[in-house]
Design an enzyme around this catalytic site. Structure first.
Site, PDB file in Angstrom:
ATOM      1  N   LYS A  13     -27.607  13.311  -5.396  1.00  0.00           N
ATOM      2  CA  LYS A  13     -27.469  13.501  -3.954  1.00  0.00           C
ATOM      3  C   LYS A  13     -26.224  12.764  -3.484  1.00  0.00           C
ATOM      4  O   LYS A  13     -25.992  11.605  -3.876  1.00  0.00           O
ATOM      5  CB  LYS A  13     -28.697  12.934  -3.227  1.00  0.00           C
ATOM      6  CG  LYS A  13     -28.930  13.550  -1.855  1.00  0.00           C
ATOM      7  CD  LYS A  13     -29.484  14.956  -1.967  1.00  0.00           C
ATOM      8  CE  LYS A  13     -30.087  15.430  -0.644  1.00  0.00           C
ATOM      9  NZ  LYS A  13     -30.660  16.791  -0.754  1.00  0.00           N
ATOM     10  N   THR A  61     -33.467  16.140  -5.716  1.00  0.00           N
ATOM     11  CA  THR A  61     -32.401  15.396  -5.040  1.00  0.00           C
ATOM     12  C   THR A  61     -32.889  14.840  -3.704  1.00  0.00           C
ATOM     13  O   THR A  61     -32.387  13.817  -3.225  1.00  0.00           O
ATOM     14  CB  THR A  61     -31.152  16.266  -4.820  1.00  0.00           C
ATOM     15  OG1 THR A  61     -31.441  17.324  -3.920  1.00  0.00           O
ATOM     16  CG2 THR A  61     -30.655  16.834  -6.139  1.00  0.00           C
ATOM     17  N   ASP A  62     -33.858  15.485  -3.070  1.00  0.00           N
ATOM     18  CA  ASP A  62     -34.425  14.934  -1.843  1.00  0.00           C
ATOM     19  C   ASP A  62     -35.149  13.623  -2.124  1.00  0.00           C
ATOM     20  O   ASP A  62     -35.108  12.687  -1.310  1.00  0.00           O
ATOM     21  CB  ASP A  62     -35.392  15.938  -1.208  1.00  0.00           C
ATOM     22  CG  ASP A  62     -35.853  15.507   0.169  1.00  0.00           C
ATOM     23  OD1 ASP A  62     -35.015  15.479   1.096  1.00  0.00           O
ATOM     24  OD2 ASP A  62     -37.045  15.167   0.322  1.00  0.00           O
ATOM     25  N   PHE A 163      16.170  -0.276  -3.905  1.00  0.00           N
ATOM     26  CA  PHE A 163      15.962   0.586  -5.066  1.00  0.00           C
ATOM     27  C   PHE A 163      17.339   1.034  -5.550  1.00  0.00           C
ATOM     28  O   PHE A 163      18.058   1.735  -4.839  1.00  0.00           O
ATOM     29  CB  PHE A 163      15.094   1.797  -4.700  1.00  0.00           C
ATOM     30  CG  PHE A 163      14.672   2.629  -5.869  1.00  0.00           C
ATOM     31  CD1 PHE A 163      13.994   2.067  -6.942  1.00  0.00           C
ATOM     32  CD2 PHE A 163      14.954   3.990  -5.912  1.00  0.00           C
ATOM     33  CE1 PHE A 163      13.597   2.839  -8.028  1.00  0.00           C
ATOM     34  CE2 PHE A 163      14.562   4.775  -6.987  1.00  0.00           C
ATOM     35  CZ  PHE A 163      13.882   4.185  -8.044  1.00  0.00           C
ATOM     36  N   ARG A 180      15.874  -1.599   2.778  1.00  0.00           N
ATOM     37  CA  ARG A 180      15.075  -0.464   3.238  1.00  0.00           C
ATOM     38  C   ARG A 180      13.709  -0.960   3.680  1.00  0.00           C
ATOM     39  O   ARG A 180      13.295  -2.090   3.358  1.00  0.00           O
ATOM     40  CB  ARG A 180      14.893   0.571   2.118  1.00  0.00           C
ATOM     41  CG  ARG A 180      14.091   0.062   0.932  1.00  0.00           C
ATOM     42  CD  ARG A 180      13.776   1.161  -0.068  1.00  0.00           C
ATOM     43  NE  ARG A 180      12.942   0.658  -1.161  1.00  0.00           N
ATOM     44  CZ  ARG A 180      12.381   1.432  -2.098  1.00  0.00           C
ATOM     45  NH1 ARG A 180      12.566   2.739  -2.066  1.00  0.00           N
ATOM     46  NH2 ARG A 180      11.636   0.906  -3.062  1.00  0.00           N
ATOM     47  N   VAL A 235       8.848  -0.231  -6.054  1.00  0.00           N
ATOM     48  CA  VAL A 235       7.398  -0.241  -5.879  1.00  0.00           C
ATOM     49  C   VAL A 235       6.723  -0.539  -7.215  1.00  0.00           C
ATOM     50  O   VAL A 235       5.696  -1.223  -7.277  1.00  0.00           O
ATOM     51  CB  VAL A 235       6.913   1.104  -5.303  1.00  0.00           C
ATOM     52  CG1 VAL A 235       5.388   1.135  -5.214  1.00  0.00           C
ATOM     53  CG2 VAL A 235       7.513   1.347  -3.928  1.00  0.00           C
ATOM     54  N   GLN A 236       7.332  -0.057  -8.306  1.00  0.00           N
ATOM     55  CA  GLN A 236       6.759  -0.309  -9.633  1.00  0.00           C
ATOM     56  C   GLN A 236       6.646  -1.812  -9.906  1.00  0.00           C
ATOM     57  O   GLN A 236       5.609  -2.290 -10.380  1.00  0.00           O
ATOM     58  CB  GLN A 236       7.621   0.354 -10.719  1.00  0.00           C
ATOM     59  CG  GLN A 236       7.466   1.848 -10.822  1.00  0.00           C
ATOM     60  CD  GLN A 236       8.364   2.621  -9.880  1.00  0.00           C
ATOM     61  OE1 GLN A 236       8.889   2.073  -8.906  1.00  0.00           O
ATOM     62  NE2 GLN A 236       8.565   3.904 -10.172  1.00  0.00           N
ATOM     63  N   ASN A 262       4.743   5.751  -2.197  1.00  0.00           N
ATOM     64  CA  ASN A 262       5.902   5.230  -1.479  1.00  0.00           C
ATOM     65  C   ASN A 262       6.068   6.050  -0.202  1.00  0.00           C
ATOM     66  O   ASN A 262       6.566   7.172  -0.233  1.00  0.00           O
ATOM     67  CB  ASN A 262       7.147   5.323  -2.368  1.00  0.00           C
ATOM     68  CG  ASN A 262       8.332   4.595  -1.769  1.00  0.00           C
ATOM     69  OD1 ASN A 262       8.207   3.923  -0.752  1.00  0.00           O
ATOM     70  ND2 ASN A 262       9.477   4.723  -2.403  1.00  0.00           N
ATOM     71  N   HIS A 264       7.760   7.018   3.083  1.00  0.00           N
ATOM     72  CA  HIS A 264       9.172   6.880   3.411  1.00  0.00           C
ATOM     73  C   HIS A 264       9.427   6.690   4.905  1.00  0.00           C
ATOM     74  O   HIS A 264       8.738   7.262   5.756  1.00  0.00           O
ATOM     75  CB  HIS A 264       9.928   8.118   2.930  1.00  0.00           C
ATOM     76  CG  HIS A 264       9.787   8.372   1.464  1.00  0.00           C
ATOM     77  ND1 HIS A 264      10.183   7.465   0.515  1.00  0.00           N
ATOM     78  CD2 HIS A 264       9.264   9.432   0.780  1.00  0.00           C
ATOM     79  CE1 HIS A 264       9.931   7.953  -0.688  1.00  0.00           C
ATOM     80  NE2 HIS A 264       9.364   9.132  -0.556  1.00  0.00           N
TER      81      HIS A 264
END
Length: 306
Positions: A13, A61-62, A163, A180, A235-236, A262, A264
């Site tokens: 569920k 499932t109920d 970068f 940046r 970012v890496q 990333n 922008h």
């Protein structure tokens, strides 16, 4: 096997929404509320339900949905959602002989206590932004996997990012830069070292506090010191440093997976040489996430896996 076919099935569920309030006097910190979106999926030996009209082995499932509310009621003391997920997983794998495995996934709505005149309110809350999540897998043998995570954790720096030095070929238009905006929406999953229910600490482990700890380490590493910050060459690299710091600080986390798109902020130049409406001076940007860069990685201790 189903005849000459191999069949692997599971059922459960999803989107079971439950809120649990623990009443406490103001002197004890006030009421506590947790709102969870719960999904339960079980692996069950109920092959005849797929190949014929025999449903006798199916846990409806109920019934799974009802169990979530019953177990929430039985938690008379405050529990983390990781603990609640383990409670559910152990219930389904122990009560039903045909259930060999249960996966419980929970996402928490971030209700945060409000302050009035600088004082925490005893029963007032507001909704935050980023979401705490967990996935717990419990097997009948007692085998256990616990992962916690954070979703929608938006972070931004207006400077101290660049970068440069990346691959250049005939498809490259992006210029090198040492200045940046860097922005991302962090999704993180980390795994705890408990591999069997018998390894769970006798004194309850504070998963909620560890979530807050990890969240703080991720942001502190991203931003750097408050007065000067820290330069991000990519970012890496920032992702790696964030994950490394989490594993360094918390020996009870065996691995961490980070996804950091990333997002922008593009310089805005409007007009022409004759009519420069907006001339970019590191001040006006167009925020966009379509398209955006996608950076992700997993950091693990030796012999651990996410």
């Amino acid at each position: 096997m189903a005849g000459n076919l191999e069949l692997q099935g599971r059922h459960g569920k999803s989107r079971v929404r439950v809120a649990r309030v623990w009443r406490r006097p103001a002197a004890a910190g006030g009421d506590v509320i947790a709102e969870w979106n719960v999904a339960v999926s079980v692996v069950s030996d109920c092959l005849p339900s797929y190949t014929s009209s025999d449903n006798s082995a199916i846990v409806a499932t109920d019934s799974i949905k009802n169990t979530v509310y019953v177990k929430a009621k039985e938690c008379t003391e405050v529990v983390s959602m990781e603990e609640f997920a383990v409670i559910l997983g152990r219930h389904f794998t122990s009560l039903y002989p045909q259930v060999s495995e249960a996966t419980v996934t929970i996402v928490e709505r971030p209700w945060e206590r409000v302050a009035v005149d600088g004082k925490p309110h005893s029963h007032g809350f507001k909704v935050g932004v980023e979401k705490h999540s967990t996935e717990v897998i419990v097997k009948k043998s007692g085998s256990l996997l616990i992962k916690s995570g954070i979703q929608g954790y938006s972070l931004l720096k207006t400077t101290q990012s660049g970068f440069e030095g990346f691959v250049r070929d005939r498809y490259t238009l992006l210029p090198d830069t040492r200045e940046r905006i860097v922005a991302t929406e962090v999704t993180a999953w980390w795994r705890y070292p408990f591999e069997h229910v018998s390894q769970l600490p006798s004194k309850p482990f504070c998963f909620t506090q560890r979530y807050q700890d990890v969240k703080k380490v991720l942001s502190d590493t991203f931003f750097g010191p408050a007065d000067v910050g820290v330069y991000s060459p990519s970012v890496q690299n920032t992702l790696y440093l964030m994950g490394k710091e989490v594993l360094t600080r918390f020996p009870d986390i065996s691995s961490i997976q980070l996804r950091m798109p990333n997002l922008h902020f593009l310089p805005v130049n409007l007009g022409s040489k004759e009519n420069p409406l907006v001339k970019f001076a590191d001040d006006v940007f167009l925020p966009t996430d379509e398209p955006h860069g996608t950076i992700e990685a997993t950091l693990s201790r030796p012999m651990s896996k996410l």
